[in-house]
Write a protein that holds these residues in place. Structure first.
Motif, PDB file in Angstrom:
ATOM      1  N   SER A  61       0.789  -1.236   0.000  1.00 10.08           N
ATOM      2  CA  SER A  61       0.000   0.000   0.000  1.00 10.08           C
ATOM      3  C   SER A  61       0.820   1.283   0.000  1.00 10.08           C
ATOM      4  N   LYS A  64      -0.171   3.562  -2.635  1.00  7.83           N
ATOM      5  CA  LYS A  64      -1.218   4.580  -2.481  1.00  7.83           C
ATOM      6  C   LYS A  64      -0.640   5.992  -2.434  1.00  7.83           C
ATOM      7  N   HIS A 110     -10.056   7.880   2.562  1.00  8.40           N
ATOM      8  CA  HIS A 110     -10.823   6.733   3.065  1.00  8.40           C
ATOM      9  C   HIS A 110     -12.042   7.137   3.903  1.00  8.40           C
ATOM     10  N   GLU A 116     -14.612  -2.483   1.595  1.00  8.02           N
ATOM     11  CA  GLU A 116     -13.463  -3.190   1.041  1.00  8.02           C
ATOM     12  C   GLU A 116     -13.954  -4.306   0.115  1.00  8.02           C
ATOM     13  N   TYR A 172     -10.591   2.341   6.172  1.00  4.23           N
ATOM     14  CA  TYR A 172      -9.603   2.061   5.129  1.00  4.23           C
ATOM     15  C   TYR A 172     -10.164   1.040   4.154  1.00  4.23           C
ATOM     16  N   ASN A 174      -9.524  -0.501   0.024  1.00  9.01           N
ATOM     17  CA  ASN A 174      -8.823  -0.493  -1.252  1.00  9.01           C
ATOM     18  C   ASN A 174      -9.739  -0.121  -2.418  1.00  9.01           C
ATOM     19  N   VAL A 286      -9.173   7.448  10.752  1.00  5.87           N
ATOM     20  CA  VAL A 286      -9.551   6.346   9.868  1.00  5.87           C
ATOM     21  C   VAL A 286      -9.267   5.034  10.589  1.00  5.87           C
ATOM     22  N   SER A 288      -8.033   1.426  10.484  1.00  9.22           N
ATOM     23  CA  SER A 288      -7.181   0.641   9.600  1.00  9.22           C
ATOM     24  C   SER A 288      -7.720  -0.776   9.459  1.00  9.22           C
ATOM     25  N   GLN A 289      -7.112  -1.544   8.552  1.00  8.79           N
ATOM     26  CA  GLN A 289      -7.531  -2.919   8.352  1.00  8.79           C
ATOM     27  C   GLN A 289      -7.234  -3.797   9.568  1.00  8.79           C
ATOM     28  N   TYR A 296      -5.107   9.804   9.054  1.00  7.15           N
ATOM     29  CA  TYR A 296      -4.771   9.529   7.664  1.00  7.15           C
ATOM     30  C   TYR A 296      -5.047  10.761   6.821  1.00  7.15           C
ATOM     31  N   HIS A 301       0.386   9.476   5.950  1.00  6.31           N
ATOM     32  CA  HIS A 301      -0.072   9.619   7.334  1.00  6.31           C
ATOM     33  C   HIS A 301       1.116   9.690   8.292  1.00  6.31           C
ATOM     34  N   HIS A 314       4.156   5.698   4.944  1.00  3.66           N
ATOM     35  CA  HIS A 314       3.102   4.726   4.676  1.00  3.66           C
ATOM     36  C   HIS A 314       3.715   3.343   4.827  1.00  3.66           C
TER      37      HIS A 314
END
Length: 372
Positions: A61, A64, A110, A116, A172, A174, A286, A288-289, A296, A301, A314
């Motif tokens: 990522s 990104k 995000h 997702e 978050y 994708n 945000v 996160s996964q 973010y 970030h 990142h």
């Protein structure tokens, strides 16, 4: 107070991560004009081939940040409006009220509320990111699958929303960055990968960074091993993999030296303008996964650091590979680290990853790299 690079301590910290269970890792740390590069462990557990600091690596990522920078360039040119609705550009991909409500900015940070797509593309990840009931089966099923980004986007757009457009904390996803890839293609007339290559990668002079043309990593590289929380034992090599499942969200290949060069130029205002960089550094909460709430910005970030300094960067993971790149706000101190094993933590009955010696060893490496 300036802490010069200490090669002995950095090498020892790398070796400690390897000793804790990481097959191989490599890094570059910069402090002004000083540069240290190091590596520890093996690139191939079967042959014992060692890792080296110049190896190319799937950086996940961190892609990104490159994609966000490309979007900001188009904002600067007037072709994209940061606070314009995505439905203005891609009405078929995000139709109706959602297309009118979700802005380009919300995709980059995000806060779009779009789900997702991964659990739908990879059915065995159905509980993602709550991992207690997931399995790794479809990782092998899709090793050579060529995904269509429009189909992946549809999976995310038609899935139940994870929040209201613009609401915080964001989640978050994708799906947001696949849409940004389609947006770049729409306004530039070329693929996102080609645009990013010409206008971000080549502008930064990155000689060992690029998007893959096929499932292989060209040039010197490590095998990458996925443990999937102990469910793949021994960990399996996923260095050969079709990366169309992530495209402009996480498919980039780079080196630790190139990543440091890119982030240094980004924070110096040499990839996007300083006003655009300020936009990238404006953060919102945000999730996160991993289920943690982070700050973010726009593909960038602040990275948790054991001290008072602010580091921007990142992280990235794909099946088997992990990378972290960070740079101090003043641009002086930098670190990029690549590892060739992912999801080494086993899970408890609730699905929570359990502590592992690698975690503490990596934290120590980061501390030594950032502060000496």
């Amino acid at each position: 107070m300036r802490n010069p690079l200490d090669p002995a301590k950095l090498n020892a910290a790398l070796e400690d991560v390897h000793s804790a269970g990481m097959p191989g890792l490599f890094a570059e740390v910069r402090d002004g004009d000083e540069v240290w590069r190091g590596a520890a462990g093996v690139a191939d557990v079967a042959t014992g081939r060692p890792v080296t600091a110049d190896m190319r690596h799937r950086v996940g990522s961190i892609t990104k940040t490159f994609t966000a920078a490309a979007i900001l360039q188009q904002v600067e040119s007037g072709r994209i409006g940061l606070d314009e609705p995505i439905g203005r550009y891609l009405p078929k991909l995000v139709p109706g009220r959602r297309g009118d409500a979700i802005t380009v900015r919300m995709l980059i940070n995000h806060t779009s509320g779009l789900a997702e797509y991964l659990p739908y593309a990879y059915p065995s990840l159905k509980a993602f990111p709550a991992l207690a009931d997931t399995g790794p089966e479809s990782l092998d099923d899709h090793r050579f699958t060529r995904f269509d980004p429009a189909e992946l986007i549809e999976m995310g757009v038609t899935a139940p929303a994870v929040g209201a457009p613009g609401g915080t904390p964001g989640v978050y996803s994708n799906t947001n960055y696949l849409l940004l890839g389609e947006l770049l293609e729409h306004v530039t007339g070329t693929t996102a990968e080609r645009y990013i290559t010409r206008n971000v990668i080549e502008r930064a002079g990155l000689r060992d960074t690029g998007f893959p043309d096929d499932p292989h990593v060209e040039g010197p590289h490590s095998r990458i091993y996925e443990a999937w929380f102990g469910m793949i034992d021994p960990p399996r090599d996923y260095s050969v993999y079709d990366m169309s499942w992530v495209g402009p969200t996480a498919s980039l290949i780079s080196t630790v030296a190139d990543l440091n060069r890119f982030f240094a130029m980004l924070l110096a205002g040499e990839i996007v303008s300083r006003p655009s960089l300020a936009q990238m550094q404006h953060t919102v909460p945000v999730v996160s996964q991993e289920g943690k709430t982070i700050d973010y910005g726009l593909g960038l970030h602040p990275v948790e650091a054991p001290g008072q300094d602010t580091f921007w960067g990142h992280g990235g993971t794909v099946w088997g590979a992990g990378t972290l790149a960070m740079i101090r706000a003043d641009g002086k101190r930098q670190m990029s680290v690549a590892v060739n094993l992912q999801r080494w933590n086993r899970l408890d009955s609730s699905g929570k990853p359990q502590p592992h010696p690698i975690d503490d060893a990596l934290a120590t490496l980061h501390r030594v790299a950032m502060y000496g």
